[in-house]
Design an enzyme around this catalytic site. Structure first.
Site, PDB file in Angstrom:
ATOM      1  N   CYS A   1      10.667 -37.310 -13.157  1.00  0.00           N
ATOM      2  CA  CYS A   1       9.339 -37.833 -13.480  1.00  0.00           C
ATOM      3  C   CYS A   1       8.461 -38.017 -12.248  1.00  0.00           C
ATOM      4  O   CYS A   1       7.406 -38.622 -12.331  1.00  0.00           O
ATOM      5  CB  CYS A   1       9.456 -39.159 -14.239  1.00  0.00           C
ATOM      6  SG  CYS A   1      10.288 -40.472 -13.327  1.00  0.00           S
TER       7      CYS A   1
ATOM      8  N   LYS B   1       0.835  -1.209   0.000  1.00  0.00           N
ATOM      9  CA  LYS B   1       0.000   0.000   0.000  1.00  0.00           C
ATOM     10  C   LYS B   1       0.863   1.250   0.000  1.00  0.00           C
ATOM     11  O   LYS B   1       0.680   2.171  -0.799  1.00  0.00           O
ATOM     12  CB  LYS B   1      -0.908  -0.026   1.224  1.00  0.00           C
ATOM     13  CG  LYS B   1      -1.910   1.111   1.265  1.00  0.00           C
ATOM     14  CD  LYS B   1      -2.863   0.893   2.434  1.00  0.00           C
ATOM     15  CE  LYS B   1      -3.758  -0.277   2.127  1.00  0.00           C
ATOM     16  NZ  LYS B   1      -4.298  -0.979   3.233  1.00  0.00           N
TER      17      LYS B   1
ATOM     18  N   GLY C   1      -8.485  -7.949   3.844  1.00  0.00           N
ATOM     19  CA  GLY C   1      -9.409  -8.250   4.924  1.00  0.00           C
ATOM     20  C   GLY C   1      -8.803  -8.970   6.106  1.00  0.00           C
ATOM     21  O   GLY C   1      -9.496  -9.243   7.077  1.00  0.00           O
TER      22      GLY C   1
ATOM     23  N   ARG D   1      -3.625  -1.359  -6.335  1.00  0.00           N
ATOM     24  CA  ARG D   1      -2.807  -2.576  -6.304  1.00  0.00           C
ATOM     25  C   ARG D   1      -3.216  -3.431  -7.489  1.00  0.00           C
ATOM     26  O   ARG D   1      -4.307  -3.254  -8.047  1.00  0.00           O
ATOM     27  CB  ARG D   1      -3.007  -3.347  -5.000  1.00  0.00           C
ATOM     28  CG  ARG D   1      -4.446  -3.755  -4.738  1.00  0.00           C
ATOM     29  CD  ARG D   1      -4.629  -4.325  -3.342  1.00  0.00           C
ATOM     30  NE  ARG D   1      -6.030  -4.516  -3.009  1.00  0.00           N
ATOM     31  CZ  ARG D   1      -6.470  -4.715  -1.774  1.00  0.00           C
ATOM     32  NH1 ARG D   1      -5.634  -4.739  -0.769  1.00  0.00           N
ATOM     33  NH2 ARG D   1      -7.750  -4.889  -1.553  1.00  0.00           N
TER      34      ARG D   1
ATOM     35  N   SER E   1      16.671 -40.309 -15.060  1.00  0.00           N
ATOM     36  CA  SER E   1      15.410 -39.661 -14.712  1.00  0.00           C
ATOM     37  C   SER E   1      15.227 -39.765 -13.204  1.00  0.00           C
ATOM     38  O   SER E   1      15.268 -40.867 -12.646  1.00  0.00           O
ATOM     39  CB  SER E   1      14.232 -40.322 -15.428  1.00  0.00           C
ATOM     40  OG  SER E   1      13.016 -39.695 -15.055  1.00  0.00           O
TER      41      SER E   1
ATOM     42  N   HIS F   1      -2.019 -42.506  -2.017  1.00  0.00           N
ATOM     43  CA  HIS F   1      -2.348 -43.285  -3.217  1.00  0.00           C
ATOM     44  C   HIS F   1      -3.468 -42.603  -4.006  1.00  0.00           C
ATOM     45  O   HIS F   1      -3.379 -42.424  -5.220  1.00  0.00           O
ATOM     46  CB  HIS F   1      -2.755 -44.697  -2.815  1.00  0.00           C
ATOM     47  CG  HIS F   1      -3.205 -45.552  -3.967  1.00  0.00           C
ATOM     48  ND1 HIS F   1      -4.533 -45.638  -4.346  1.00  0.00           N
ATOM     49  CD2 HIS F   1      -2.510 -46.320  -4.828  1.00  0.00           C
ATOM     50  CE1 HIS F   1      -4.627 -46.445  -5.397  1.00  0.00           C
ATOM     51  NE2 HIS F   1      -3.420 -46.878  -5.706  1.00  0.00           N
TER      52      HIS F   1
ATOM     53  N   TYR G   1      14.438 -31.914 -18.897  1.00  0.00           N
ATOM     54  CA  TYR G   1      12.978 -31.919 -18.970  1.00  0.00           C
ATOM     55  C   TYR G   1      12.377 -32.189 -17.608  1.00  0.00           C
ATOM     56  O   TYR G   1      13.065 -32.660 -16.686  1.00  0.00           O
ATOM     57  CB  TYR G   1      12.481 -32.973 -19.976  1.00  0.00           C
ATOM     58  CG  TYR G   1      12.710 -34.412 -19.543  1.00  0.00           C
ATOM     59  CD1 TYR G   1      11.782 -35.090 -18.749  1.00  0.00           C
ATOM     60  CD2 TYR G   1      13.866 -35.097 -19.927  1.00  0.00           C
ATOM     61  CE1 TYR G   1      11.996 -36.391 -18.344  1.00  0.00           C
ATOM     62  CE2 TYR G   1      14.083 -36.406 -19.535  1.00  0.00           C
ATOM     63  CZ  TYR G   1      13.144 -37.056 -18.735  1.00  0.00           C
ATOM     64  OH  TYR G   1      13.361 -38.352 -18.328  1.00  0.00           O
TER      65      TYR G   1
ATOM     66  N   ARG H   1      -3.655   2.469   8.836  1.00  0.00           N
ATOM     67  CA  ARG H   1      -3.990   1.279   8.047  1.00  0.00           C
ATOM     68  C   ARG H   1      -2.760   0.405   7.845  1.00  0.00           C
ATOM     69  O   ARG H   1      -1.644   0.897   7.686  1.00  0.00           O
ATOM     70  CB  ARG H   1      -4.558   1.696   6.688  1.00  0.00           C
ATOM     71  CG  ARG H   1      -5.709   2.678   6.790  1.00  0.00           C
ATOM     72  CD  ARG H   1      -6.221   3.095   5.432  1.00  0.00           C
ATOM     73  NE  ARG H   1      -6.992   2.035   4.807  1.00  0.00           N
ATOM     74  CZ  ARG H   1      -7.402   2.079   3.546  1.00  0.00           C
ATOM     75  NH1 ARG H   1      -7.082   3.099   2.780  1.00  0.00           N
ATOM     76  NH2 ARG H   1      -8.110   1.089   3.040  1.00  0.00           N
TER      77      ARG H   1
ATOM     78  N   MET I   1      -6.131  -7.941   8.019  1.00  0.00           N
ATOM     79  CA  MET I   1      -5.533  -7.101   9.052  1.00  0.00           C
ATOM     80  C   MET I   1      -6.419  -5.896   9.316  1.00  0.00           C
ATOM     81  O   MET I   1      -7.540  -5.824   8.836  1.00  0.00           O
ATOM     82  CB  MET I   1      -4.100  -6.746   8.653  1.00  0.00           C
ATOM     83  CG  MET I   1      -3.236  -7.999   8.519  1.00  0.00           C
ATOM     84  SD  MET I   1      -1.556  -7.659   8.076  1.00  0.00           S
ATOM     85  CE  MET I   1      -1.037  -6.775   9.541  1.00  0.00           C
TER      86      MET I   1
END
Length: 933
Positions: free
Chosen positions: A890, A74, A154, A388, A823, A508, A911, A145, A156
């Protein structure tokens, strides 16, 4: 559509602007805070010699929005608005360092150094405003503030109209000639100060106000006349007395207490919980903005409101907001009065509207983003109180990013950082149409862990068989279980979604659901399942219960973990229009490939549709769970003769070959990495209490049921995750690996005959020693050679290994001499590095996170300090042997955005691979990572 005020903003009425002379005590630390927060160690070790406090004033040059780590979002944005010439009331900002000092070292008291800065800066504000704080003739009122570096709407506290007392109210009345305004401001201050600073429940003030309105026959607050408001003020003071508290008439004491309360709010329950949910960490605290008040409650030429510069729901380039005439900000937030659409401001105050509209254009151009703005109009003069970057939904985020580029506001690299991973989640899974509607909110009865995103609606089923039977009839079902096991995969696959009472984000149910794109909610402790009775009992937050039966409709929101006890409408996903354009830019920018974990041709096709450039993991064990296949696997495991073994392998080979052919065709021209059989074999065996399956299997195996039960029991292991699985299985049961490799190579040759560019990568799992890899690689290559000889043709293939055991990571230089690729199986590597069971971490990880022992669940976000170092050393040592060694990951970490950044920018992987439905998110994360290099 009415604006959702809870979504929009905090209370609106006071604000600040900014001239920032460099404080002597600041020690040139602006460079440290210029763009990103310093390390937590740096913050803790630095101490304040004096307290930095930054004044600001309308139209003067101040610090930039990059200073938000010091000034809060702010304060930094108010500095920007001031510097670009917008009308912002003067004030000053106490930094986040002040908050740290207050919370850490002063036990709820403002340090003298902070207070001396406050009194000095207050004199500057008085001079700019031509008013005096606490004056009995020309009083100045203030707002106090909060403003953290990362927006926490909302969560604080705010105090408005500070500086009121019995003397000041009369002075303000005389100065403005508006007694009603003065006494209305006084009653508002008494309530807000009592609630925020002295922690008196707001309901006690509201009860007094309602009683007075009832006695006078009023319905709205603005019907109260001056004498009525004086009565309210007296009643509010009595509320203080009833709570054995004294209202401080000394305005300086009011200011001191209010600043302390806002700082203290940083450690309030709401703020802490919000930071936990939003994964906000490593901030010093909140800044405090002390500002001269401007008033929207001074009559019909005054007002207050909130506005987005574009529609946050769909991204349309049109103002989206609301305002109230003769009101202060809390009136908008509290919903006491019905606001008017922002478009009506043009009729009510044409000149103000045109100025406001111009300001919104200036702010969008300046920030290059949609803005969420708070404003007040005082007697026809517009004041900009806050701006903001606005919160937005997935559809809006993508549309705005594309539009901003086309409008020339930002470039493509900036655009990819305007869209969050959760935005893509919303767009690429079926989603509920309107989660902000009362219909949706009232339907929510419980919540659990949002383990796999998307929207699922279907009939409740408690058994695997019930789901399968109903799905075959086209009836959508949700599988509801205490927990799932491999025996449930058929039901899981056939279901619309999965709900479990136990288990965590890597259980799982969670892992399988994400792999298949099924919405899943795990670990919902508020549900009790009675499978025998066919009931699901849900305990709601208020203690009441809802009992649902098998066949009742239930809805799951996998994005939020919310459970609805009824049928809720959903919208299907689509990759088109703005999203398609946006993802094209993502692929242009990313520097790491994104592959998918896929086990079937359908999964592979879905992966390609989502932009995967190959398969990083085919889990061959997942191919065996269909009813006609699992019987053959069970025969293979329990066989006592070569004939039984051969029969089972001969029956399984066509299934394997067919599946691999389908995957190669779906991935035409892209690599397919196939992991040879990995899980403990006993997971394929039935439970000893399953009489129907046992009877069928005993006939198949020519054994009695008691003999079969003994064989099943003997196959159990004490610690199966560290038992006979992976390469150990291949070494002890080579005939299984021979069958799988034959299926892979024959499928590749068949696909090539059909004109498909098949690229098989064969992966040996759970290697700990190079000798294990050599044994299995020799078997793979010998089997491939036999197939080539039989078919009279060859194809290219590679043989690599999963790095999932710490010893393999430590000896990567040896394994790299033999392997064609690596991998990382990051799930098992994490499990073995920490010594945590991933299926049991839910019992202690929450407490570890609460105490700060762990910042993240290491099975969700890669542990950079431990597991990450093993990964980096593996890459370094492997590529010292083979510079072009292909190395990827992976595990499910491959779809976690923060993990992707580590893999791409720090570890240097080739990758990442993840579930098909997470591929777009991984692509986005890869592109965002590339912009941070």
């Amino acid at each position: 559509m009415r604006l959702n005020l809870a979504f929009l903003a905090l209370a609106l009425a006071g604000a600040s602007a900014f001239t920032v002379p460099q404080p002597i005590a600041f020690r040139a630390r602006s460079a440290v805070y210029s763009s990103s927060p310093p390390s937590i160690d740096q913050r803790i070790t630095e101490t304040l010699s004096e307290v930095p406090c930054f004044p600001f004033g309308a139209g003067e040059k101040g610090r930039s929005a990059d200073d938000k780590w010091l000034l809060g979002g702010k304060g930094a944005n108010l500095a920007e608005m001031s510097s670009i010439g917008l009308s912002v009331p003067p004030g000053f900002t106490l930094t986040t360092e002040c908050c740290r000092e207050y919370c850490s070292n002063w036990n709820g008291e403002l340090p003298p150094s902070i207070w001396s800065e406050v009194t000095a800066q207050l004199k500057v504000v008085e001079s700019k405003m031509g008013c005096e704080f606490g004056s009995d003739t020309n009083p100045l009122l203030l707002s106090v503030r909060s403003g953290a570096a990362i927006s926490m709407p909302g969560m604080m506290d705010t105090v408005l109209n500070l500086g009121m007392n019995d003397v000041v109210v009369e002075a303000l009345s005389a100065k403005t000639g508006n007694a009603r305004f003065a006494w209305d401001s006084y009653r508002r201050f008494l309530e807000m100060f009592g609630n925020v600073v002295l922690e008196i429940p707001r309901s006690e003030f509201e009860e007094e106000l309602d009683n007075i309105k009832f006695e006078r026959g009023y319905f709205e607050d603005n019907e109260l006349q001056v004498d009525d408001l004086k009565t309210v003020v007296s009643a509010f003071k009595e509320v203080y007395v009833k709570n054995k508290l004294a209202f401080p008439d000394d305005v300086n004491e009011q200011l001191r207490l209010a600043i302390g309360a806002v700082f203290g709010g940083w450690n309030g329950d709401r703020a802490i919980k919000y930071r936990e949910v939003e994964n906000i960490r490593n901030l010093l605290g909140t800044a405090v903005n002390v500002q001269s008040m401007v008033f929207g409650n001074m009559g019909l030429t005054s007002g207050t409101g909130v506005c987005f510069t574009r529609d946050p729901n769909n991204g349309k380039n049109e103002l989206f907001g609301e305002f109230l005439i003769d009101a202060q900000g809390e009136d908008v937030v509290a919903g006491i009065r019905t606001p008017q659409p922002i478009s009506e401001l043009e009729t009510a105050m044409p000149e103000v509207y045109q100025e406001f509209k111009k300001n919104t254009e200036i702010l969008e151009q300046h920030y290059g983003d949609m803005q969420d703005i708070e404003f007040t109009i005082q007697e026809g003069k517009l004041f900009m109180l806050q701006t903001r970057n606005g919160k937005r939904g997935g559809e809006a985020a993508v549309k705005m990013a594309v539009d901003f580029v086309e409008e020339g506001l930002i470039d493509k690299k900036e655009a990819v950082n305007k869209v969050l991973p959760e935005h893509l989640d919303q767009l690429l899974h079926p989603s509920f149409s309107d989660t902000e509607s009362d219909t949706y909110k009232n339907a929510v009865v419980a919540s659990g862990l949002p383990a796999s995103p998307g929207a699922a609606v279907g009939e409740i089923c408690f058994t695997n068989e019930d789901v399968v039977q109903k799905s075959e009839k086209g009836i959508p079902c949700v599988l509801v279980r205490d927990e799932t096991s491999p025996d449930d995969v058929a039901g899981m696959y056939a279901s619309e979604g999965i709900l479990t009472a136990r288990g965590g984000m890597t259980s799982h149910a969670a892992v399988v659901a994400r792999g298949w794109g099924r919405p899943c909610i795990c670990g919902c402790s508020d549900i009790k399942i009675d499978e025998a009775a066919g009931t699901l009992t849900i305990t709601k937050e208020d203690g009441s219960t809802v009992v649902m039966k098998s066949g009742d409709f239930i809805s799951l929101n996998g994005n939020t973990g919310e459970i609805m006890a009824e049928k809720i409408g959903v919208s299907p996903p689509a990759m088109k229009g703005d999203l398609e354009q946006f993802m094209t830019w993502v692929d242009e920018i990313k520097e790491i490939d994104v592959l998918a974990n896929a086990d079937t041709p359908d999964d592979a096709a879905e992966a390609r549709k989502n932009g995967a450039v190959g398969i990083g993991l085919v889990r061959t064990e997942h191919m065996f769970f269909e009813p006609e296949r699992i019987g053959q696997v069970r025969q293979l495991i329990l066989s006592k003769t070569e004939a039984q073994t051969k029969e089972a392998l001969d029956n399984l080979l066509p299934y394997q070959r067919s599946d691999f052919e389908g995957i190669f065709k779906a991935m035409d021209g892209y690599p397919v990495t196939i992991r040879l059989l990995d899980p403990p074999l006993h997971e394929f065996l039935p439970g000893v209490e399953d009489e129907e399956v046992l009877q069928k299997l005993s006939s198949q195996m020519s054994m009695t049921v008691p003999e079969l039960v003994e064989e099943i029991k003997s196959a159990a292991e004490v610690n199966p995750m560290l038992g006979l699985r992976g390469c150990r299985l291949g070494i002890t049961r080579p005939e299984i690996i021979e069958m799988q490799v034959r299926g892979i190579i024959e499928a590749a040759l068949n696909a090539i005959d059909d004109g498909v560019d098949a690229i098989p990568d064969i992966m040996i799992p759970l290697v700990g020693k190079v000798q294990e890899f050599k044994d299995q690689a020799k078997l793979v290559r010998a089997t491939a050679d036999r197939v080539f000889e039989e078919r009279g043709k060859t194809c290219k293939y590679r043989v690599g290994t999963m790095i999932e055991i710490p010893r393999a990571a430590l000896t990567a230089h040896e394994i790299a001499e033999e392997a064609d690729f690596f991998s990382f199986g990051s799930n098992d590597l994490t499990q073995m590095t920490f010594g945590y069971s991933r299926d049991d971490v839910g019992t202690f990880i929450p407490e570890y996170k609460r105490k700060g022992i762990l910042l993240d669940d290491p099975f969700v976000t890669v542990d950079v300090e431990g597991v990450g170092q093993l990964i980096k050393s593996t890459v370094k040592n492997g590529r010292e042997v083979k510079p072009e060694l292909k190395i990827g990951v992976c595990g499910e970490h491959g779809g976690d955005p923060r993990s992707v950044e580590f893999f791409a920018n720090d570890a240097g992987l080739s990758y990442v691979s993840c579930s098909p439905f997470r591929v777009p998110i991984a692509r986005l994360a890869a592109a965002q990572s590339a912009t941070k290099k």
